[in-house]
Enzyme design. Sequence first.
Site, PDB file in Angstrom:
ATOM      1  N   GLU A  58     -43.597  38.513 -84.352  1.00 41.71           N
ATOM      2  CA  GLU A  58     -44.292  39.728 -83.906  1.00 41.71           C
ATOM      3  C   GLU A  58     -45.652  39.902 -84.560  1.00 41.71           C
ATOM      4  O   GLU A  58     -46.617  40.240 -83.890  1.00 41.71           O
ATOM      5  CB  GLU A  58     -43.473  40.968 -84.294  1.00 41.71           C
ATOM      6  CG  GLU A  58     -42.446  41.408 -83.306  1.00 41.71           C
ATOM      7  CD  GLU A  58     -41.836  42.740 -83.703  1.00 41.71           C
ATOM      8  OE1 GLU A  58     -41.297  42.842 -84.822  1.00 41.71           O
ATOM      9  OE2 GLU A  58     -41.902  43.678 -82.902  1.00 41.71           O
ATOM     10  N   HIS A  75     -26.359  22.052 -83.233  1.00 45.35           N
ATOM     11  CA  HIS A  75     -26.189  21.926 -81.781  1.00 45.35           C
ATOM     12  C   HIS A  75     -27.528  21.959 -81.044  1.00 45.35           C
ATOM     13  O   HIS A  75     -27.550  22.190 -79.840  1.00 45.35           O
ATOM     14  CB  HIS A  75     -25.263  23.030 -81.264  1.00 45.35           C
ATOM     15  CG  HIS A  75     -23.895  22.968 -81.866  1.00 45.35           C
ATOM     16  ND1 HIS A  75     -23.008  21.945 -81.590  1.00 45.35           N
ATOM     17  CD2 HIS A  75     -23.272  23.764 -82.771  1.00 45.35           C
ATOM     18  CE1 HIS A  75     -21.887  22.136 -82.282  1.00 45.35           C
ATOM     19  NE2 HIS A  75     -22.038  23.232 -83.015  1.00 45.35           N
ATOM     20  N   ARG A  86     -48.499  53.287 -79.443  1.00 44.82           N
ATOM     21  CA  ARG A  86     -47.830  53.251 -78.132  1.00 44.82           C
ATOM     22  C   ARG A  86     -48.536  52.344 -77.136  1.00 44.82           C
ATOM     23  O   ARG A  86     -48.008  52.047 -76.067  1.00 44.82           O
ATOM     24  CB  ARG A  86     -47.778  54.656 -77.539  1.00 44.82           C
ATOM     25  CG  ARG A  86     -47.006  55.652 -78.349  1.00 44.82           C
ATOM     26  CD  ARG A  86     -47.002  56.987 -77.659  1.00 44.82           C
ATOM     27  NE  ARG A  86     -46.244  56.952 -76.425  1.00 44.82           N
ATOM     28  CZ  ARG A  86     -44.941  57.174 -76.330  1.00 44.82           C
ATOM     29  NH1 ARG A  86     -44.258  57.451 -77.406  1.00 44.82           N
ATOM     30  NH2 ARG A  86     -44.324  57.121 -75.167  1.00 44.82           N
ATOM     31  N   ASN A 103     -48.176  58.380 -68.194  1.00 43.37           N
ATOM     32  CA  ASN A 103     -47.399  57.381 -68.926  1.00 43.37           C
ATOM     33  C   ASN A 103     -46.175  57.064 -68.082  1.00 43.37           C
ATOM     34  O   ASN A 103     -45.488  57.973 -67.634  1.00 43.37           O
ATOM     35  CB  ASN A 103     -46.971  57.946 -70.287  1.00 43.37           C
ATOM     36  CG  ASN A 103     -45.991  57.042 -71.002  1.00 43.37           C
ATOM     37  OD1 ASN A 103     -46.016  55.821 -70.829  1.00 43.37           O
ATOM     38  ND2 ASN A 103     -45.123  57.621 -71.808  1.00 43.37           N
ATOM     39  N   GLY A 104     -45.925  55.777 -67.842  1.00 44.55           N
ATOM     40  CA  GLY A 104     -44.767  55.391 -67.039  1.00 44.55           C
ATOM     41  C   GLY A 104     -45.189  54.501 -65.885  1.00 44.55           C
ATOM     42  O   GLY A 104     -46.288  53.929 -65.901  1.00 44.55           O
ATOM     43  N   LYS A 139     -39.550  39.399 -86.911  1.00 43.16           N
ATOM     44  CA  LYS A 139     -40.666  39.988 -87.665  1.00 43.16           C
ATOM     45  C   LYS A 139     -41.819  39.007 -87.751  1.00 43.16           C
ATOM     46  O   LYS A 139     -42.967  39.358 -87.519  1.00 43.16           O
ATOM     47  CB  LYS A 139     -40.242  40.377 -89.094  1.00 43.16           C
ATOM     48  CG  LYS A 139     -39.426  41.612 -89.267  1.00 43.16           C
ATOM     49  CD  LYS A 139     -40.127  42.914 -89.000  1.00 43.16           C
ATOM     50  CE  LYS A 139     -40.029  43.322 -87.565  1.00 43.16           C
ATOM     51  NZ  LYS A 139     -38.877  44.048 -87.116  1.00 43.16           N
ATOM     52  N   TRP A 174     -51.408  50.918 -72.430  1.00 44.83           N
ATOM     53  CA  TRP A 174     -50.762  49.605 -72.570  1.00 44.83           C
ATOM     54  C   TRP A 174     -50.576  49.138 -71.138  1.00 44.83           C
ATOM     55  O   TRP A 174     -49.737  49.663 -70.404  1.00 44.83           O
ATOM     56  CB  TRP A 174     -49.425  49.754 -73.287  1.00 44.83           C
ATOM     57  CG  TRP A 174     -48.735  48.467 -73.610  1.00 44.83           C
ATOM     58  CD1 TRP A 174     -48.889  47.715 -74.742  1.00 44.83           C
ATOM     59  CD2 TRP A 174     -47.756  47.789 -72.803  1.00 44.83           C
ATOM     60  NE1 TRP A 174     -48.068  46.610 -74.684  1.00 44.83           N
ATOM     61  CE2 TRP A 174     -47.361  46.637 -73.507  1.00 44.83           C
ATOM     62  CE3 TRP A 174     -47.178  48.032 -71.568  1.00 44.83           C
ATOM     63  CZ2 TRP A 174     -46.422  45.735 -73.020  1.00 44.83           C
ATOM     64  CZ3 TRP A 174     -46.240  47.134 -71.072  1.00 44.83           C
ATOM     65  CH2 TRP A 174     -45.871  45.997 -71.799  1.00 44.83           C
ATOM     66  N   CYS A 198     -47.727  54.026 -72.877  1.00 48.34           N
ATOM     67  CA  CYS A 198     -49.031  54.617 -73.130  1.00 48.34           C
ATOM     68  C   CYS A 198     -48.819  55.901 -73.914  1.00 48.34           C
ATOM     69  O   CYS A 198     -47.711  56.411 -74.004  1.00 48.34           O
ATOM     70  CB  CYS A 198     -49.720  54.933 -71.818  1.00 48.34           C
ATOM     71  SG  CYS A 198     -49.784  53.526 -70.712  1.00 48.34           S
ATOM     72  N   LYS A 247     -45.067  50.111 -79.603  1.00 49.82           N
ATOM     73  CA  LYS A 247     -43.949  50.563 -80.437  1.00 49.82           C
ATOM     74  C   LYS A 247     -42.745  50.989 -79.595  1.00 49.82           C
ATOM     75  O   LYS A 247     -41.629  50.587 -79.862  1.00 49.82           O
ATOM     76  CB  LYS A 247     -44.427  51.738 -81.299  1.00 49.82           C
ATOM     77  CG  LYS A 247     -43.358  52.311 -82.215  1.00 49.82           C
ATOM     78  CD  LYS A 247     -43.181  51.461 -83.433  1.00 49.82           C
ATOM     79  CE  LYS A 247     -42.137  51.999 -84.384  1.00 49.82           C
ATOM     80  NZ  LYS A 247     -41.609  50.927 -85.236  1.00 49.82           N
ATOM     81  N   GLU A 249     -33.570  38.837 -87.316  1.00 51.99           N
ATOM     82  CA  GLU A 249     -34.584  39.851 -87.638  1.00 51.99           C
ATOM     83  C   GLU A 249     -35.771  39.233 -88.379  1.00 51.99           C
ATOM     84  O   GLU A 249     -36.927  39.575 -88.117  1.00 51.99           O
ATOM     85  CB  GLU A 249     -33.925  40.983 -88.459  1.00 51.99           C
ATOM     86  CG  GLU A 249     -34.859  42.116 -88.862  1.00 51.99           C
ATOM     87  CD  GLU A 249     -35.542  42.832 -87.708  1.00 51.99           C
ATOM     88  OE1 GLU A 249     -35.193  42.605 -86.543  1.00 51.99           O
ATOM     89  OE2 GLU A 249     -36.475  43.603 -87.986  1.00 51.99           O
TER      90      GLU A 249
HETATM   91  C1  AGP Z   1     -39.327  45.832 -83.617  1.00 48.56           C
HETATM   92  O1  AGP Z   1     -40.103  45.274 -84.616  1.00 48.56           O
HETATM   93  C2  AGP Z   1     -39.895  45.743 -82.290  1.00 48.56           C
HETATM   94  N1  AGP Z   1     -41.179  46.273 -82.206  1.00 48.56           N
HETATM   95  C3  AGP Z   1     -38.997  45.989 -81.090  1.00 48.56           C
HETATM   96  O2  AGP Z   1     -38.181  44.870 -80.998  1.00 48.56           O
HETATM   97  C4  AGP Z   1     -38.111  47.253 -81.079  1.00 48.56           C
HETATM   98  O3  AGP Z   1     -37.144  47.150 -82.054  1.00 48.56           O
HETATM   99  C5  AGP Z   1     -37.482  47.404 -79.701  1.00 48.56           C
HETATM  100  O4  AGP Z   1     -38.483  47.569 -78.742  1.00 48.56           O
HETATM  101  C6  AGP Z   1     -36.486  48.532 -79.621  1.00 48.56           C
HETATM  102  O5  AGP Z   1     -37.084  49.768 -79.838  1.00 48.56           O
HETATM  103  P1  AGP Z   1     -36.229  51.055 -80.119  1.00 48.56           P
HETATM  104  O6  AGP Z   1     -35.476  50.814 -81.366  1.00 48.56           O
HETATM  105  O7  AGP Z   1     -37.221  52.159 -80.234  1.00 48.56           O
HETATM  106  O8  AGP Z   1     -35.291  51.239 -78.949  1.00 48.56           O
END
Ligand code: AGP
Length: 607
Positions: free
Chosen positions: A487, A503, A27, A100-101, A484, A74, A2, A602, A480
């Site tokens: 996501e 496999h 966030r 937050n937490g 992407k 969140w 959050c 994020k 990656e």
């Molecule tokens: C990346 O596109 C993601 N949103 C996510 O996988 C991110 O890389 C991951 O949560 C790690 O975050 P950080 O690099 O801030 O530790």
Amino acid sequence: MCGIIGYVGKRKVSQVLLHGLKKMEYRGYDSSGIAAVSAGGLKILKSVGKIENLERKYSETPIEGIAGIGHSRWATHGVPSEINAHPHKDCSGKIAIVHNGIIENYGELKSDLIKKGHKFISDTDTEVAVHLIEDCYDGNIEEAVKCALPKLKGAFSIVCLSSDEPEKLVFARMKSPLVVGLGKDEFFVASDVIAFLSFAREAVYLENGELGIISPEGLKIYKFSGEEVKYKTSMILWNADMAEKNGFKHFMLKEIYEQPASISNTLAGIITNDGFSFSDAHIDLDLIKKVRRISIVACGTAYNAGLLGKYFIEQIAKIPVDIDVASEFIYRESLPCDDSLFIVVSQSGETADTIEAVKKVKSKGSGIIAVTNVVGSSITREVDGVIYTRAGFEMGVAATKTFTAQSLVMYALALYLAEAKGILSKNAIAPYIAELKLLPEKMEEILKNVKNIRRVARMFHSCRDFLFLGRNLNYPLALEGALKLKEISYIHAEGYAAGEMKHGPIALIDCDCPVVVIMTKSFLYDKVISNIKEVSARQGIVIGVASEDDMEAESYTRVLIKIPSASPYASAILAVLPLQLLSYYIADVRGCNIDKPRNLAKSVTVE
Ligand code: AGP
């Protein structure tokens, strides 16, 4: 996950809070709320969905005061709803907090508080904190917070406001980030400096176990034990412009286009006249010469950059590297090895799993360095040394420019280790460095030529599944690329080592399944071509990402995206750009909320 914010000053308090919440929407963004104290007492506004919904409510029923608090959520405990949205208040309606937490012992605290007559209305863990503060309250909010804090277990940062002391905010940090912004006769406190970048140039980063007070009289910080802390102020290096789209449709696209600059800046931070320097990382050369194993720990995109780092370090510096996702590493029986070095990679420096991994490593006494983008983040305070990526603020939930900056750092580190161990001489490293300096230019070339990638996106945006394949240095890119795509476009995508396809995943291949193959030139090129043929033989649609000088590539693929030619190492940093762009344009054609993909935040500050 959050975002929390507090403000004390002469500006319109709610406008500062709403501005800060919008900046921190990355966030968490399922609901939001603000609180301030005016003549009529404590007023709270809440709304479900985007911050714009809260802004709309504010324009109908403005609330103001000298101090105020705000939250964007969140959801962890309880569905997104107005009742579960913060700020939460006590039974008297005089005290409000944002949090937050996760308060891990909220169940037992709640039962005790209910027995004492407190009335709960939400499903959140946060509500126990405000009732606990109320339980301790004897006319002094600062003392009440001090009394409540030792009873809370878990990760939290909180900001608290009381209508009895309407010009004062009391806040505390335990494992969730909190930073104070110092403006001219005004004070901010937030989960991230981005919330007050437009108003303050100096910041004070709170440590775990610290509590602070801001009021028109200034800032005071104490340890939970009561002892006053002589705090240090830091200049904020980022500017407000970084948090604007500057004409781009989405932050993600802006950040993809910022990669040439981010690579130049990151390089400038680690390069010397004839090699690399990692002064902030405090890498002890004697220790490096003895290092027998490197362990990398990270999550998500940072893990993919770490995996690329494994290939770089093993091939260039000849040091064995193992790598784990942090959430597995922390509960795995990792066997100790003398002379090992740990590297954690984290854009935010706030990822809960990665922070726990750092703690585990420290408890075993091994050396640990971090690769991160955020100065003053939690991880930087826990490790022995830091290598900063200088990518600038990354707002898009989908990491892009930080992936290439992290990959660059891992590559530079591999070269540095190779030199330190006597595997490569300074002279031998010079051509690698010369090539690295060309990366920004080559990235610009890719970014100038997006027409073809947009066309590919339009061709395949309605497919249900995608496979991404690559071998060796291109395998992390396959992971990656798939991450992407899922996501931001919600298309099912899998990244696989191309040789592993036979496999299992080969069963998925048919004429509806695009298979993106990263096929830049390397010693495994022929093997990759064999894998492509296996896909084509099953009517799979091969989308190749190949080097410009590869004249055969067209004959093996249905669709081709070319990138400037480079060594396999440099290609591994370049070839991710078309993958980022492909995901971006597919998500755009599908009308997805690219900067705020569903269910994602994020920085993931819960385990
Ligand atoms: C990346 O596109 C993601 N949103 C996510 O996988 C991110 O890389 C991951 O949560 C790690 O975050 P950080 O690099 O801030 O530790």
